[in-house]
Scaffold this motif. Structure first.
Motif, PDB file in Angstrom:
ATOM      1  N   THR A   1      -7.518 -11.089  16.285  1.00  0.00           N
ATOM      2  CA  THR A   1      -8.411 -11.476  17.527  1.00  0.00           C
ATOM      3  C   THR A   1      -7.420 -12.019  18.083  1.00  0.00           C
ATOM      4  OG1 THR A   1      -9.194 -12.477  15.414  1.00  0.00           O
ATOM      5  CG2 THR A   1      -9.709 -13.751  17.694  1.00  0.00           C
ATOM      6  N   ASP A   2      -7.754 -11.438  19.809  1.00  0.00           N
ATOM      7  CA  ASP A   2      -7.177 -12.447  20.968  1.00  0.00           C
ATOM      8  C   ASP A   2      -8.265 -13.343  21.799  1.00  0.00           C
ATOM      9  OD1 ASP A   2      -8.457 -11.166  22.796  1.00  0.00           O
ATOM     10  OD2 ASP A   2      -7.445  -9.706  22.377  1.00  0.00           O
ATOM     11  N   ASP A   3      -7.510 -14.257  22.280  1.00  0.00           N
ATOM     12  CA  ASP A   3      -8.039 -15.339  23.299  1.00  0.00           C
ATOM     13  C   ASP A   3      -8.611 -14.519  24.747  1.00  0.00           C
ATOM     14  OD1 ASP A   3      -5.986 -15.531  24.281  1.00  0.00           O
ATOM     15  OD2 ASP A   3      -5.431 -18.060  24.298  1.00  0.00           O
TER      16      ASP A   3
ATOM     17  N   PRO B   1       0.852  -1.147   0.090  1.00  0.00           N
ATOM     18  CA  PRO B   1       0.234   0.041   0.132  1.00  0.00           C
ATOM     19  C   PRO B   1       0.851   1.246   0.010  1.00  0.00           C
ATOM     20  CG  PRO B   1      -0.783  -1.311   1.481  1.00  0.00           C
ATOM     21  CD  PRO B   1       0.659  -1.556   1.122  1.00  0.00           C
ATOM     22  N   GLU B   2       0.135   2.543   0.115  1.00  0.00           N
ATOM     23  CA  GLU B   2       1.022   3.564  -0.416  1.00  0.00           C
ATOM     24  C   GLU B   2       1.316   3.553   1.151  1.00  0.00           C
ATOM     25  OE1 GLU B   2      -2.388   3.270  -0.515  1.00  0.00           O
ATOM     26  OE2 GLU B   2      -2.832   4.775  -2.314  1.00  0.00           O
ATOM     27  N   ALA B   3       2.207   4.175   1.697  1.00  0.00           N
ATOM     28  CA  ALA B   3       3.260   4.540   2.853  1.00  0.00           C
ATOM     29  C   ALA B   3       2.751   5.121   3.938  1.00  0.00           C
ATOM     30  CB  ALA B   3       4.221   5.787   2.750  1.00  0.00           C
ATOM     31  N   PRO B   4       1.940   6.288   3.269  1.00  0.00           N
ATOM     32  CA  PRO B   4       0.975   7.191   4.731  1.00  0.00           C
ATOM     33  C   PRO B   4       0.057   5.729   5.226  1.00  0.00           C
ATOM     34  CG  PRO B   4       0.782   8.434   3.341  1.00  0.00           C
ATOM     35  CD  PRO B   4       1.291   7.243   2.467  1.00  0.00           C
ATOM     36  N   VAL B   5      -0.369   4.859   4.454  1.00  0.00           N
ATOM     37  CA  VAL B   5      -1.580   4.234   4.800  1.00  0.00           C
ATOM     38  C   VAL B   5      -1.301   2.814   5.762  1.00  0.00           C
ATOM     39  CG1 VAL B   5      -3.583   1.652   3.840  1.00  0.00           C
ATOM     40  CG2 VAL B   5      -3.071   4.556   2.760  1.00  0.00           C
ATOM     41  N   GLU B   6       0.510   2.521   5.211  1.00  0.00           N
ATOM     42  CA  GLU B   6       1.774   1.915   5.085  1.00  0.00           C
ATOM     43  C   GLU B   6       1.379   2.287   7.198  1.00  0.00           C
ATOM     44  OE1 GLU B   6       4.172  -1.800   3.335  1.00  0.00           O
ATOM     45  OE2 GLU B   6       5.001   0.394   3.557  1.00  0.00           O
ATOM     46  N   SER B   7       1.770   3.303   7.690  1.00  0.00           N
ATOM     47  CA  SER B   7       2.038   3.179   8.762  1.00  0.00           C
ATOM     48  C   SER B   7       1.215   3.601   9.262  1.00  0.00           C
ATOM     49  CB  SER B   7       2.865   4.512   8.570  1.00  0.00           C
ATOM     50  OG  SER B   7       2.908   5.184   9.830  1.00  0.00           O
ATOM     51  N   ALA B   8      -0.486   4.099   8.769  1.00  0.00           N
ATOM     52  CA  ALA B   8      -1.438   3.857   9.967  1.00  0.00           C
ATOM     53  C   ALA B   8      -1.627   2.806   9.984  1.00  0.00           C
ATOM     54  CB  ALA B   8      -2.423   5.156   9.022  1.00  0.00           C
ATOM     55  N   ALA B   9      -1.283   1.447   9.201  1.00  0.00           N
ATOM     56  CA  ALA B   9      -2.367  -0.166   9.536  1.00  0.00           C
ATOM     57  C   ALA B   9      -1.037   0.148  10.424  1.00  0.00           C
ATOM     58  CB  ALA B   9      -2.263  -0.203   8.552  1.00  0.00           C
ATOM     59  N   TYR B  10       0.773   0.358  10.339  1.00  0.00           N
ATOM     60  CA  TYR B  10       1.427  -0.335  11.339  1.00  0.00           C
ATOM     61  C   TYR B  10       0.976   0.423  12.806  1.00  0.00           C
ATOM     62  CZ  TYR B  10       5.870  -1.132  13.873  1.00  0.00           C
ATOM     63  OH  TYR B  10       6.991  -0.944  14.503  1.00  0.00           O
ATOM     64  N   PHE B  11       1.031   0.805  12.419  1.00  0.00           N
ATOM     65  CA  PHE B  11       0.229   1.887  14.661  1.00  0.00           C
ATOM     66  C   PHE B  11      -0.560   1.786  15.168  1.00  0.00           C
ATOM     67  CE2 PHE B  11       4.627   4.751  12.608  1.00  0.00           C
ATOM     68  CZ  PHE B  11       5.077   4.859  14.113  1.00  0.00           C
ATOM     69  N   ALA B  12      -1.800   1.574  14.465  1.00  0.00           N
ATOM     70  CA  ALA B  12      -2.794   0.576  14.537  1.00  0.00           C
ATOM     71  C   ALA B  12      -3.031  -0.594  15.153  1.00  0.00           C
ATOM     72  CB  ALA B  12      -4.389   0.748  13.791  1.00  0.00           C
ATOM     73  N   VAL B  13      -1.957  -1.863  14.754  1.00  0.00           N
ATOM     74  CA  VAL B  13      -2.067  -2.854  14.689  1.00  0.00           C
ATOM     75  C   VAL B  13      -0.876  -2.642  15.901  1.00  0.00           C
ATOM     76  CG1 VAL B  13      -0.798  -4.927  15.152  1.00  0.00           C
ATOM     77  CG2 VAL B  13      -1.678  -3.716  12.860  1.00  0.00           C
ATOM     78  N   SER B  14       0.223  -1.677  16.166  1.00  0.00           N
ATOM     79  CA  SER B  14       0.965  -1.466  17.368  1.00  0.00           C
ATOM     80  C   SER B  14       0.110  -1.637  18.643  1.00  0.00           C
ATOM     81  CB  SER B  14       1.831  -1.141  16.997  1.00  0.00           C
ATOM     82  OG  SER B  14       2.728  -0.559  18.725  1.00  0.00           O
ATOM     83  N   GLU B  15      -1.334  -0.291  18.714  1.00  0.00           N
ATOM     84  CA  GLU B  15      -1.795   0.352  20.409  1.00  0.00           C
ATOM     85  C   GLU B  15      -2.298  -1.096  20.205  1.00  0.00           C
ATOM     86  OE1 GLU B  15      -3.231   2.253  22.039  1.00  0.00           O
ATOM     87  OE2 GLU B  15      -1.660   2.804  21.126  1.00  0.00           O
ATOM     88  N   ILE B  16      -2.996  -1.916  19.134  1.00  0.00           N
ATOM     89  CA  ILE B  16      -3.652  -2.382  19.397  1.00  0.00           C
ATOM     90  C   ILE B  16      -3.555  -3.759  20.454  1.00  0.00           C
ATOM     91  CG2 ILE B  16      -5.392  -4.479  18.541  1.00  0.00           C
ATOM     92  CD1 ILE B  16      -6.380  -2.616  16.156  1.00  0.00           C
ATOM     93  N   LEU B  17      -2.326  -4.032  20.139  1.00  0.00           N
ATOM     94  CA  LEU B  17      -1.564  -5.388  20.483  1.00  0.00           C
ATOM     95  C   LEU B  17      -1.090  -5.106  21.748  1.00  0.00           C
ATOM     96  CD1 LEU B  17       1.349  -6.784  17.964  1.00  0.00           C
ATOM     97  CD2 LEU B  17      -0.744  -7.876  19.207  1.00  0.00           C
TER      98      LEU B  17
END
Length: 433
Positions: free
Chosen positions: A376-378, A332-348
């Motif tokens: 998804t988490d258990d 994906p475009e770099a801004p979308v990659e960055s948004a997805a990455y930091f979103a996953v980091s926050e969720i984790l």
């Protein structure tokens, strides 16, 4: 929503159509109240009552939108133009009145309430009415025809006259059963198609016009721009704070130590060597802090290898057992990659702090022009968007890219967070060997 089979659609469509027809009963009273208020607009009472009457009608239209989305699969956006900010006094009420009465969607809602009772009969409700007419034919053939004749009544079913039951004419009995069977079969057969026609009618009248769509888009862009500016300002403040409290403080201390070492070289070489060792250790810590700061701004693995490998690297350093599945044929475009990455980091981070989970599954894929991320988490579940600022902050940030967040977290688990960000994929990039 669980996808229904064609058989289920044919069986349920007639009854759903009748349900849509019954919605016209409360809608009629709402329409009568609305037009009564409109007739009083020449006076102050009508101006005061109009906003509440319009909201009542909008609420009824929302019921239709939800029912149409659930039963026909046609999703209808709310078309209303933004209302002015609440203001006290007569001026505020007058502004609200003008905004609502000049909104085309208000009058389209009224058009719907007036016209739908007729349209629904010939579209969504028609299959259900045919099925009911067929069932009435079976009742006539079974016993109702005889009862009508016994009490001296006369009843027509299609072209068959039921005036004395079917005791003396078996042909009329057969005709009644045939007509009833055809009505029932046709009703179930055409049900989904009539519901689809009704869905298109609903979207045409209850959906947004180009003017309201543009206004809603402008409002969304203004809100998302404000969120992006606030997030950027907060990020700059964090970087400044980390630099000031971390690496900058260490570099200042190193400068002071080097000054002391310069004076001690001739007087006390042993002490100078001790300070040099401490300064070397401080420089290593400062370098480590600067690297962590750079990773927090934009991790090198994200820039070099993309969001899939970056999330895998994130999973390796996470205290929970994290399994990552990536199906991305490009980047994906770099801004979308960055948004997805930091979103996953926050969720984790949220999962590690609050969920009580032992395992986490992350799925990244590109479907129908969307980067779709599912985490998804258990854990124990029970998470809500209103339970803290973490998920709500993620929702606001990905909203900058027209992204959406969905949360499913029943008590007892599991918790499923789904992100969708519209984007196109470029060809895969490879890091240099």
């Amino acid at each position: 929503m669980v996808k229904e089979t064609r058989r289920e659609q044919h069986l349920k469509a007639p009854w759903r159509g009748l349900g849509l027809m019954l919605l016209g009963i409360p809608a009629t009273f709402v329409g009568i109240w609305f037009i009564s208020v409109v007739s009083m607009i020449t006076g102050a009472l009508g101006v005061l009552l109009f906003p509440s009457a319009a909201r009542l009608m909008r609420g009824q239209a929302d019921v239709y939108r939800k029912a149409i989305a659930a039963w026909t699969g046609v999703r209808i956006e709310r078309p209303y133009l933004p209302e002015p900010d609440p203001e006290p006094g007569i001026a505020g009420r007058l502004k609200r009145f003008i905004a609502m009465i000049s909104d085309p969607a208000t009058w389209r809602d009224y058009l719907w309430i007036v016209a739908d009772p007729i349209v629904v009969v010939f579209t969504a409700a028609l299959p259900g009415l045919l099925v009911l007419y067929g069932l009435w034919g079976y009742f006539l053939a079974a016993f109702a025809g005889g009862m009508i004749g016994h009490y001296g009544g006369s009843e027509w079913y299609a072209w068959v006259e039921v005036d004395g039951g079917y005791d003396r004419d078996a042909g009329r009995l057969v005709s009644t059963v045939v007509v009833a069977t055809v009505c029932v079969a046709v009703g179930f057969l055409i049900g989904p198609k009539m519901m689809a026609v009704y869905g298109r009618w609903g979207r045409a009248v209850l959906g947004p016009t180009e003017k309201s769509r543009l206004a809603l888009r402008v409002r969304h862009l203004s809100e998302s721009r404000s969120v992006a500016v606030d997030a950027s300002a907060a990020e700059l403040r964090r970087i400044e704070r980390d630099l000031h409290d971390g690496a900058q403080a260490r570099l200042v201390a190193m400068g002071m130590s080097l000054g002391a070492i310069e004076h001690l070289l001739d007087k006390d070489p042993e002490k100078a060597r001790t300070l040099l060792a401490e300064t070397r250790a401080s420089s290593a810590k400062a370098l480590h802090e600067l690297r962590d700061l750079v990773r927090g701004i934009h991790p090198p693995v994200l820039a070099d290898r993309g969001v899939g490998d970056a999330v895998k690297a994130l999973a390796l350093d996470h205290p929970l057992d994290v399994e990552v599945t990536v199906d991305l044929p490009g980047r994906p475009e770099a801004p979308v990659e960055s948004a997805a990455y930091f979103a996953v980091s926050e969720i984790l981070t949220n999962a590690a702090k609050h969920s009580g989970a032992g395992r986490v599954w992350i799925d990244l894929r590109h479907e129908r022009g969307m980067l779709r991320v599912t985490v998804t988490d258990d854990g124990r579940g029970g998470a809500t968007l209103d339970g803290g600022t973490g998920l709500r902050g993620i929702e606001r940030r990905i909203g900058t890219f027209d992204g959406v967040l969905a949360l499913n977290s029943p008590v007892g688990g599991p918790t499923i967070v789904t992100l969708e960000l519209p984007c196109a994929l470029s060809s895969p990039k490879t890091s240099p060997s």
